[in-house]
Design a protein around this motif. Structure first.
Motif, PDB file in Angstrom:
ATOM      1  N   TYR A 115      25.955  26.356  20.874  1.00 21.36           N
ATOM      2  CA  TYR A 115      27.250  26.538  21.539  1.00 21.36           C
ATOM      3  C   TYR A 115      27.417  25.715  22.809  1.00 21.36           C
ATOM      4  O   TYR A 115      28.512  25.697  23.375  1.00 21.36           O
ATOM      5  N   GLY A 116      26.353  25.085  23.295  1.00 19.38           N
ATOM      6  CA  GLY A 116      26.421  24.494  24.629  1.00 19.38           C
ATOM      7  C   GLY A 116      26.142  23.003  24.662  1.00 19.38           C
ATOM      8  O   GLY A 116      26.671  22.235  23.849  1.00 19.38           O
ATOM      9  N   ALA A 117      25.274  22.620  25.574  1.00 17.91           N
ATOM     10  CA  ALA A 117      25.050  21.199  25.864  1.00 17.91           C
ATOM     11  C   ALA A 117      24.317  20.458  24.749  1.00 17.91           C
ATOM     12  O   ALA A 117      24.173  19.239  24.816  1.00 17.91           O
ATOM     13  N   GLY A 118      23.875  21.181  23.724  1.00 18.74           N
ATOM     14  CA  GLY A 118      23.187  20.524  22.619  1.00 18.74           C
ATOM     15  C   GLY A 118      23.952  20.616  21.310  1.00 18.74           C
ATOM     16  O   GLY A 118      23.409  20.323  20.252  1.00 18.74           O
ATOM     17  N   ARG A 119      25.227  20.987  21.376  1.00 22.75           N
ATOM     18  CA  ARG A 119      25.922  21.289  20.119  1.00 22.75           C
ATOM     19  C   ARG A 119      26.239  20.053  19.281  1.00 22.75           C
ATOM     20  O   ARG A 119      26.580  20.173  18.104  1.00 22.75           O
ATOM     21  N   ASP A 120      26.125  18.851  19.867  1.00 24.13           N
ATOM     22  CA  ASP A 120      26.406  17.627  19.114  1.00 24.13           C
ATOM     23  C   ASP A 120      25.140  16.867  18.726  1.00 24.13           C
ATOM     24  O   ASP A 120      25.221  15.714  18.290  1.00 24.13           O
ATOM     25  N   VAL A 121      23.962  17.462  18.876  1.00 22.48           N
ATOM     26  CA  VAL A 121      22.722  16.753  18.532  1.00 22.48           C
ATOM     27  C   VAL A 121      21.905  17.571  17.529  1.00 22.48           C
ATOM     28  O   VAL A 121      22.195  18.747  17.285  1.00 22.48           O
ATOM     29  N   ASN A 122      20.886  16.933  16.954  1.00 21.48           N
ATOM     30  CA  ASN A 122      20.048  17.619  15.970  1.00 21.48           C
ATOM     31  C   ASN A 122      18.832  18.312  16.561  1.00 21.48           C
ATOM     32  O   ASN A 122      18.170  19.095  15.891  1.00 21.48           O
ATOM     33  N   SER A 123      18.507  17.961  17.800  1.00 19.09           N
ATOM     34  CA  SER A 123      17.352  18.610  18.432  1.00 19.09           C
ATOM     35  C   SER A 123      17.540  18.578  19.938  1.00 19.09           C
ATOM     36  O   SER A 123      18.082  17.616  20.487  1.00 19.09           O
ATOM     37  N   CYS A 124      17.103  19.636  20.588  1.00 13.07           N
ATOM     38  CA  CYS A 124      17.180  19.643  22.046  1.00 13.07           C
ATOM     39  C   CYS A 124      16.118  20.558  22.629  1.00 13.07           C
ATOM     40  O   CYS A 124      15.642  21.485  21.985  1.00 13.07           O
ATOM     41  N   MET A 125      15.744  20.237  23.857  1.00 12.41           N
ATOM     42  CA  MET A 125      14.879  21.106  24.646  1.00 12.41           C
ATOM     43  C   MET A 125      15.710  21.750  25.721  1.00 12.41           C
ATOM     44  O   MET A 125      16.596  21.109  26.290  1.00 12.41           O
ATOM     45  N   TYR A 126      15.393  22.994  26.042  1.00 16.54           N
ATOM     46  CA  TYR A 126      15.956  23.642  27.215  1.00 16.54           C
ATOM     47  C   TYR A 126      14.792  23.931  28.153  1.00 16.54           C
ATOM     48  O   TYR A 126      13.853  24.628  27.778  1.00 16.54           O
ATOM     49  N   ILE A 127      14.862  23.371  29.343  1.00 17.16           N
ATOM     50  CA  ILE A 127      13.804  23.563  30.340  1.00 17.16           C
ATOM     51  C   ILE A 127      14.382  24.376  31.477  1.00 17.16           C
ATOM     52  O   ILE A 127      15.435  24.032  32.013  1.00 17.16           O
ATOM     53  N   THR A 128      13.726  25.454  31.840  1.00 21.05           N
ATOM     54  CA  THR A 128      14.169  26.225  32.995  1.00 21.05           C
ATOM     55  C   THR A 128      13.201  25.999  34.149  1.00 21.05           C
ATOM     56  O   THR A 128      11.982  26.098  33.977  1.00 21.05           O
ATOM     57  N   VAL A 129      13.753  25.635  35.294  1.00 25.33           N
ATOM     58  CA  VAL A 129      12.946  25.375  36.487  1.00 25.33           C
ATOM     59  C   VAL A 129      13.367  26.403  37.526  1.00 25.33           C
ATOM     60  O   VAL A 129      14.464  26.302  38.098  1.00 25.33           O
ATOM     61  N   GLY A 130      12.549  27.421  37.700  1.00 25.88           N
ATOM     62  CA  GLY A 130      12.911  28.497  38.623  1.00 25.88           C
ATOM     63  C   GLY A 130      11.646  29.117  39.180  1.00 25.88           C
ATOM     64  O   GLY A 130      10.763  28.393  39.641  1.00 25.88           O
ATOM     65  N   THR A 131      11.546  30.437  39.091  1.00 22.59           N
ATOM     66  CA  THR A 131      10.331  31.130  39.542  1.00 22.59           C
ATOM     67  C   THR A 131       9.119  30.581  38.799  1.00 22.59           C
ATOM     68  O   THR A 131       8.039  30.428  39.348  1.00 22.59           O
ATOM     69  N   GLY A 132       9.315  30.292  37.543  1.00 23.48           N
ATOM     70  CA  GLY A 132       8.308  29.588  36.745  1.00 23.48           C
ATOM     71  C   GLY A 132       8.979  28.389  36.102  1.00 23.48           C
ATOM     72  O   GLY A 132      10.161  28.128  36.340  1.00 23.48           O
ATOM     73  N   ILE A 133       8.238  27.673  35.299  1.00 21.08           N
ATOM     74  CA  ILE A 133       8.839  26.599  34.509  1.00 21.08           C
ATOM     75  C   ILE A 133       8.479  26.863  33.055  1.00 21.08           C
ATOM     76  O   ILE A 133       7.317  27.094  32.721  1.00 21.08           O
ATOM     77  N   GLY A 134       9.488  26.852  32.213  1.00 20.33           N
ATOM     78  CA  GLY A 134       9.250  27.057  30.788  1.00 20.33           C
ATOM     79  C   GLY A 134      10.198  26.184  30.001  1.00 20.33           C
ATOM     80  O   GLY A 134      11.193  25.692  30.538  1.00 20.33           O
ATOM     81  N   ALA A 135       9.892  25.995  28.739  1.00 17.23           N
ATOM     82  CA  ALA A 135      10.779  25.182  27.917  1.00 17.23           C
ATOM     83  C   ALA A 135      10.770  25.678  26.488  1.00 17.23           C
ATOM     84  O   ALA A 135       9.751  26.149  25.982  1.00 17.23           O
TER      85      ALA A 135
END
Lengths: 287, 287
Positions: A115-135
């Protein structure tokens, strides 16, 4: 079909009910307490809805090895009352519907993909940079899980020669999370990130570390898009810095068609987690 | 069904004919020359067999984006006559059978997964440490390809504080390949690896770099097994060193049940490439 969704975070839980198209009909949130208290709140919310299945994006580390006896159980975590807590079993027992579990970051990646920033591609990573970092990583509509849950925030990168900070990760010292999470910024400078917004050195260094991690992710997973979110990424000046450093480091080795569309901000405005948890249900029913 | 296989390496090509069970009926090899000359040799070999499909594990970088106009074409390579050479198109045109292409390291990983050191697990990586460093990954019988071909040998890691070698990668200097490939060892010490076999410092440092890379691969892909091959890994003393350093670096963060069965040597004795190329055909027919 009415679907339930839980974004199970270390500080708060978000519960929602919606339909297969991803539209949310009702939503609530409450602080994460002990497991029993927390799931009392969860049950109170879902009692009012006849959901047919539930998706949960869970804080971790959580056992995602389907062959494991402890599949769906929280592993080592600083939240000691949650260690070895069987989240999946508890939900199935209480709510008596199929429950689909994945990491919080995989759920977020899935929501951005659908639904968001990856809706026009076939693969995407979501990386969160906050209290920890995860992807989390999604390819062709499926979240990626290996033998166990990936923990991409702890990758090793090169420390900058002018950065004497030993790193704040209790396990690895100067891994990515140890050097570039919100708490790492605060420990290094004695101030929180938003208080340092005007100090360009802070964000040059932060971008130096995040660009290296993105280079490693790109060389290993080759995603079509990288979506960077989380509290630290509220510093919008980071995006162009990270793009520039990533291109410098890659040094033309592989073709990056357009860094502006390769490294982007999220679009779902902190709703990735719960919308992704909801989206897990159709994905896992299909597989 | 008679299947053809090509291990297309930068220095030699291996061609073989076999059946779906992976047994090789006939095999030949010859040095890699210019594309036209090389494919003359390829055609000469396959002329004698009625193969119904061909799998090729190709040196790279090769375009593996199925949506790309240049799918199956060699990209930038020091072998200038091969730049932009359409390997896939050439084979299809000459041999008039379906051709399935993947990276050389993915083919090797697939062979070890099906017949070798990974045959009892659900996912494995094959890492080759030689003239260059590359890695392939197989999960549930499928090779992993992202938007483009992964190039895992170029990941960034931390340089040892006592290692002043600037790194030999023309693109990234001190990336993994720049610090730990065979030529990097030779440049750093002025001797080839096998001449340094007795020098424990050499292998401590080599293991330090490879263990870091394995940590990064593990945190991102979470494979069930890591298979380390290639010329540099003929130094058998590396295996226990790498295992020990990997466990030290992970520092108990994730559970490694048994490092001895997690990080292992290949079992197919330099036949990974061609047997994996052959194994690509049934995999790709299935997908």
């Amino acid at each position: 079909m009415l679907i339930g969704a839980i974004e199970a975070g270390g500080t708060k839980f978000v519960c929602a009910v919606g339909d297969e198209s991803g539209d949310i009909i009702a939503k609530t949130s409450f602080p994460t307490k002990d497991p029993e208290e927390t799931f009392k709140d969860v049950n109170n919310f879902f009692r009012e809805y006849k959901v047919e299945a539930i998706g949960i994006g869970c804080f971790g580390p959580v056992d995602l090895d389907k062959k494991s006896d402890t599949y769906g159980t929280i592993l080592n975590t600083p939240k000691t009352k949650w260690i070895q807590y069987d989240v999946l079993g508890k939900l199935k027992k209480d709510l008596k519907v199929p429950v689909y579990i994945d990491t919080d970051v995989n759920a977020a990646a899935l929501a951005e993909y659908k639904y968001g920033a990856g809706r026009d591609v076939n693969s995407c990573m979501y990386i969160t940079v906050g209290t920890g970092i995860g992807a989390g990583y999604v390819q062709d509509g499926n979240t990626y899980v290996g033998k166990s849950h990936p923990e991409m925030g702890h990758v090793l990168i090169q420390q900058h020669e002018n950065d004497a900070f030993p790193g704040g990760c209790p396990y690895h010292g100067n891994c990515l999370e140890g050097l570039a999470s919100g708490p790492a910024i605060e420990k290094r400078y004695g101030k929180k990130g938003h208080q340092l917004a005007a100090d360009s050195h802070v964000w040059e260094l932060e971008a130096y570390y995040l660009a290296q991690a993105i280079m490693n992710y790109f060389l290993i997973l080759a995603p079509e898009r990288i979506i960077l979110g989380g509290g630290v990424m509220k510093q919008q000046q980071l995006y162009p810095l990270i793009r520039r450093k990533f291109l410098e480091m890659m040094n033309g080795y592989l073709t990056i068609e357009n860094a502006d569309t390769f490294i982007v901000a999220p679009e779902l405005n902190d709703e990735q987690g719960v919308r992704g948890a909801m989206a897990l249900v159709p994905v896992m029913l299909r597989n």
